[in-house]
Design a protein around this motif. Structure first.
Motif, mmCIF file in Angstrom:
data_model
loop_
_atom_site.group_PDB
_atom_site.id
_atom_site.type_symbol
_atom_site.label_atom_id
_atom_site.label_comp_id
_atom_site.label_asym_id
_atom_site.label_seq_id
_atom_site.Cartn_x
_atom_site.Cartn_y
_atom_site.Cartn_z
ATOM 1 N N ARG A 139 -59.853 -43.468 -3.066
ATOM 2 C CA ARG A 139 -60.384 -43.315 -1.717
ATOM 3 C C ARG A 139 -60.454 -41.846 -1.311
ATOM 4 N N ASN A 140 -61.487 -41.483 -0.569
ATOM 5 C CA ASN A 140 -61.596 -40.144 0.005
ATOM 6 C C ASN A 140 -61.029 -40.169 1.415
ATOM 7 N N VAL A 141 -60.552 -39.008 1.880
ATOM 8 C CA VAL A 141 -59.985 -38.935 3.225
ATOM 9 C C VAL A 141 -60.623 -37.774 3.978
ATOM 10 N N ARG A 142 -60.520 -37.859 5.286
ATOM 11 C CA ARG A 142 -60.976 -36.772 6.156
ATOM 12 C C ARG A 142 -59.805 -36.354 7.034
ATOM 13 N N LEU A 143 -59.588 -35.042 7.125
ATOM 14 C CA LEU A 143 -58.511 -34.493 7.938
ATOM 15 C C LEU A 143 -59.140 -33.812 9.138
ATOM 16 N N ARG A 163 -54.382 -30.351 3.878
ATOM 17 C CA ARG A 163 -55.143 -30.475 2.628
ATOM 18 C C ARG A 163 -54.423 -29.753 1.494
ATOM 19 N N ASP A 164 -53.958 -28.535 1.739
ATOM 20 C CA ASP A 164 -53.279 -27.778 0.683
ATOM 21 C C ASP A 164 -52.035 -28.511 0.189
ATOM 22 N N TYR A 165 -51.293 -29.097 1.105
ATOM 23 C CA TYR A 165 -50.099 -29.856 0.697
ATOM 24 C C TYR A 165 -50.490 -31.038 -0.187
ATOM 25 N N MET A 166 -51.569 -31.702 0.162
ATOM 26 C CA MET A 166 -52.020 -32.850 -0.627
ATOM 27 C C MET A 166 -52.517 -32.401 -2.000
ATOM 28 N N VAL A 167 -53.235 -31.306 -2.054
ATOM 29 C CA VAL A 167 -53.758 -30.813 -3.336
ATOM 30 C C VAL A 167 -52.612 -30.387 -4.245
ATOM 31 N N VAL A 168 -51.642 -29.680 -3.680
ATOM 32 C CA VAL A 168 -50.492 -29.250 -4.482
ATOM 33 C C VAL A 168 -49.746 -30.454 -5.053
ATOM 34 N N ASN A 169 -49.781 -31.559 -4.329
ATOM 35 C CA ASN A 169 -49.058 -32.753 -4.783
ATOM 36 C C ASN A 169 -49.942 -33.739 -5.537
ATOM 37 N N GLY A 170 -51.085 -33.287 -6.031
ATOM 38 C CA GLY A 170 -51.826 -34.095 -6.998
ATOM 39 C C GLY A 170 -53.094 -34.774 -6.536
ATOM 40 N N ILE A 171 -53.538 -34.552 -5.315
ATOM 41 C CA ILE A 171 -54.792 -35.167 -4.866
ATOM 42 C C ILE A 171 -55.930 -34.164 -5.092
ATOM 43 N N ALA A 172 -56.980 -34.611 -5.718
ATOM 44 C CA ALA A 172 -58.106 -33.724 -6.019
ATOM 45 C C ALA A 172 -58.751 -33.236 -4.717
ATOM 46 N N SER A 173 -59.062 -31.963 -4.668
ATOM 47 C CA SER A 173 -59.598 -31.380 -3.430
ATOM 48 C C SER A 173 -60.959 -31.959 -3.048
ATOM 49 N N HIS A 174 -61.738 -32.415 -4.035
ATOM 50 C CA HIS A 174 -63.053 -32.984 -3.698
ATOM 51 C C HIS A 174 -62.947 -34.318 -2.963
ATOM 52 N N ARG A 175 -61.768 -34.911 -2.932
ATOM 53 C CA ARG A 175 -61.571 -36.174 -2.211
ATOM 54 C C ARG A 175 -61.166 -35.945 -0.759
ATOM 55 N N ILE A 176 -60.991 -34.693 -0.365
ATOM 56 C CA ILE A 176 -60.492 -34.377 0.975
ATOM 57 C C ILE A 176 -61.533 -33.571 1.733
ATOM 58 N N GLU A 177 -61.896 -34.064 2.893
ATOM 59 C CA GLU A 177 -62.809 -33.339 3.775
ATOM 60 C C GLU A 177 -61.996 -32.872 4.976
ATOM 61 N N THR A 178 -62.236 -31.658 5.417
ATOM 62 C CA THR A 178 -61.539 -31.156 6.601
ATOM 63 C C THR A 178 -62.560 -30.806 7.671
ATOM 64 N N ILE A 179 -62.130 -30.980 8.913
ATOM 65 C CA ILE A 179 -62.973 -30.643 10.051
ATOM 66 C C ILE A 179 -62.063 -30.237 11.205
ATOM 67 N N SER A 180 -62.525 -29.315 12.035
ATOM 68 C CA SER A 180 -61.755 -28.897 13.197
ATOM 69 C C SER A 180 -62.502 -29.282 14.464
#
Length: 175
Positions: free
Chosen positions: A104-108, A133-150
């Motif tokens: 699954r992909n996620v959005r932050l 996002r950085d915490y998730m990537v460091v712990n093994g989640i691929a960065s392409h599965r994470i979208e960020t928005i402010s």
């Protein structure tokens, strides 16, 4: 034996041959039946093992989903900070464990309180989302599965100009 005629000898030989044929064909059927039964038992064992593995996978998935539901999907920050709190890290660990089990992909979505300029709050919301996002990537989640928005201060949870309202609005939501 001298008294047996040729026909008697031939008949005895014929019975002996028929007996041997009958015995040999019985062994073939028994061996074939045994092999078939063994193959059926092996197929049943494999089916049971696959079913058991599937049940364990489903149980683990439910356990991880329950853990995620328990910790929630909102992570709060201190005033003017994008540093993850230890409670947020623990909650993120549950989400990370679940995300490792699926694709699954996620959005932050990063949010801030109303204090500060619009530009500053947009940048702070982005830093908060990137921190998660950085915490998730460091712990093994691929960065392409994470979208960020402010969203900065644009989508507050609590409307008010006090610390209680502001603390609810300083957050990242995982969707």
């Amino acid at each position: 034996m001298k008294q047996l005629t040729v026909a008697g000898k031939a008949l005895t030989l014929l019975f002996a041959a028929a007996f041997l044929v009958a015995c040999s064909s019985k062994d073939t059927r028994d061996t074939g039946a045994d092999a078939t039964a063994e193959a059926e038992r092996e197929a049943q064992r494999r089916a049971d093992a696959e079913r058991s593995a599937l049940q364990q996978t489903e149980a683990e998935q439910r356990r991880l989903e329950d853990a995620v539901a328990e910790v929630g999907n909102v992570f709060y920050f201190d005033y003017d900070s994008s540093t993850l709190k230890p409670q947020a890290q623990e909650a993120l660990d549950a989400h990370i464990a679940l995300l490792k089990e699926n694709q699954r992909n996620v959005r932050l979505e990063g949010h801030t309180d109303e204090r500060g300029t619009r530009e500053y709050n947009m940048a702070l919301g982005e830093r908060r989302a990137n921190s998660v996002r950085d915490y998730m990537v460091v712990n093994g989640i691929a960065s392409h599965r994470i979208e960020t928005i402010s969203y900065g201060e644009e989508q507050p949870i609590a409307y008010g100009s006090d610390e209680s309202s502001w603390s609810q609005n300083r957050r990242v939501e995982l969707k």
